[in-house]
Design an enzyme around this catalytic site. Structure first.
Site, PDB file in Angstrom:
ATOM      1  N   ASP A   1     -10.386 -11.607   8.127  1.00  0.00           N
ATOM      2  CA  ASP A   1      -8.936 -11.445   8.258  1.00  0.00           C
ATOM      3  C   ASP A   1      -8.599 -10.262   9.174  1.00  0.00           C
ATOM      4  OD1 ASP A   1      -6.295 -12.135   7.851  1.00  0.00           O
ATOM      5  OD2 ASP A   1      -6.091 -11.012   5.974  1.00  0.00           O
TER       6      ASP A   1
ATOM      7  N   LYS B   1      -3.228   0.456  -3.550  1.00  0.00           N
ATOM      8  CA  LYS B   1      -2.935  -0.933  -3.219  1.00  0.00           C
ATOM      9  C   LYS B   1      -2.615  -1.695  -4.493  1.00  0.00           C
ATOM     10  CE  LYS B   1      -4.771  -5.015  -0.847  1.00  0.00           C
ATOM     11  NZ  LYS B   1      -5.917  -5.584  -0.096  1.00  0.00           N
TER      12      LYS B   1
ATOM     13  N   VAL C   1       0.856  -1.181   0.000  1.00  0.00           N
ATOM     14  CA  VAL C   1       0.000   0.000   0.000  1.00  0.00           C
ATOM     15  C   VAL C   1       0.893   1.231   0.000  1.00  0.00           C
ATOM     16  CG1 VAL C   1      -1.830   1.268   1.183  1.00  0.00           C
ATOM     17  CG2 VAL C   1      -1.803  -1.237   1.252  1.00  0.00           C
TER      18      VAL C   1
END
Length: 338
Positions: A184, A81, A68
């Site tokens: 996540d 990104k 990023v």
């Protein structure tokens, strides 16, 4: 008659493969921002220029499959990104496309908001609005605050960060007709500016589930040390998968122990914390010394114990025994406003 795609250069082929024509029509029609009405299509040349040909000095976050970058496009501060791999990876292309679609559907102050995308690469490049940063702010991953040597995070700021992450997860679980499960949650996927504003990033593995429908199974994704063991055993995704990962994050914030590093060594933060926290001495032993040293500064053991109890509820072995993220937000907010 020859296949007309043979005349396309790679950028045009990728643009069409990634749905660029359809996206152009959506933007032109201005069908409301819930379907990307304000999304800007950005050329590959603009991405190269903004990242100074992918200058590593502009990287602010290194994720498992992406970098990023901090950059400027149209005189606007943005995050870009890009995939780490340059190979033609269909799975990675799908992951990035999923993230872009999720960002187009979700709008919350503690989640990234898509500013634009580049569809001229095999894996789409995502450009976020740089919501965290002004000219006087810098951005770091929570992971660096907790495990680096150059930054220190006071307890009140740790509580503030955790509360904002909880808000973001609660929104994902409840804002749409179908809950969106992040899958996540981890400290390296949380961005913080110097004013302690928080973005829960890396929604690429998110999935939408149908309320009340049983056995919604997906391949296990996530980061070792944070993954719900019930999800690992059954592959069934529910909101409680995120609740578990969030509970691990709470313990990480409290102890400054690294769950993923421990997992690589065959250890488990939850198991070790539960075994030692049964006694008051063991509990104190597990808590980060930096937190204990702030005891005279709006800090007391009662609040720490309350925080710990909430974290342990979140990491209960069975998902049905864990609280909802709405309940977690309510309790954290009470602690935060005391």
């Amino acid at each position: 008659m020859k296949n007309r795609t043979q005349k396309f250069d790679f950028k045009e082929e990728y643009f069409i493969k990634n749905g660029g024509v359809l996206l152009q029509k959506i933007i032109a029609l201005g069908k409301g921002h819930e379907v990307g009405g304000h999304l800007k299509i950005i050329s590959y040349e603009e991405i190269e220029k903004a990242t100074n040909n992918y200058d590593p000095d502009l990287i602010i976050a290194c994720l498992s499959d992406a970098n990023v970058y901090s950059a400027t496009i149209d005189d606007r501060l943005v995050l870009i990104k890009t995939p780490k791999e340059r190979d033609l990876n269909p799975e990675l292309a799908d992951i990035f496309s999923t993230e872009l679609s999720v960002l187009m559907a979700l709008h919350h102050e503690n989640l990234n908001k898509a500013y634009g995308c580049c569809l001229e690469t095999y894996v789409p490049v995502i450009v976020y609005q740089y919501k965290l940063r002004s000219k006087h702010c810098t951005v770091f991953q929570l992971h660096r605050y907790l495990h680096g040597d150059d930054l220190v995070l006071k307890w009140k700021n740790r509580l503030m960060v955790v509360t904002q992450v909880a808000y973001a997860l609660s929104y994902m679980h409840n804002a749409l007709s179908k809950p969106v499960v992040h899958r996540d949650v981890k400290s390296s996927g949380i961005l913080i500016d110097s004013l302690f504003n928080v973005i829960l990033a890396n929604v690429a593995y998110s999935v939408s589930i149908t309320p009340g429908k049983s056995e919604q199974r997906f391949p296990v994704h996530g980061t070792p040390g944070y993954i719900d063991p019930e999800y690992t055993a059954t592959q069934e995704v529910t909101e409680k998968c995120d609740v578990y990962s969030f509970g691990v994050l709470m313990l990480e914030v409290l102890t400054r122990m690294n769950p993923s590093e421990m997992a690589r060594c065959g250890r488990d933060l939850v198991v070790e914390f539960v075994s030692k926290a049964e006694t008051s001495e063991g509990f104190k032993e597990m808590i980060d010394n930096g937190v204990l040293e702030q005891g005279d500064n709006n800090m007391n053991m009662i609040e720490l114990q309350r925080f710990c109890r909430l974290a342990l509820k979140c990491v209960a072995h069975k998902g049905e025994e864990r609280p909802s993220m709405i309940s977690v937000v309510e309790e954290l907010w009470e602690m935060h406003t005391r």
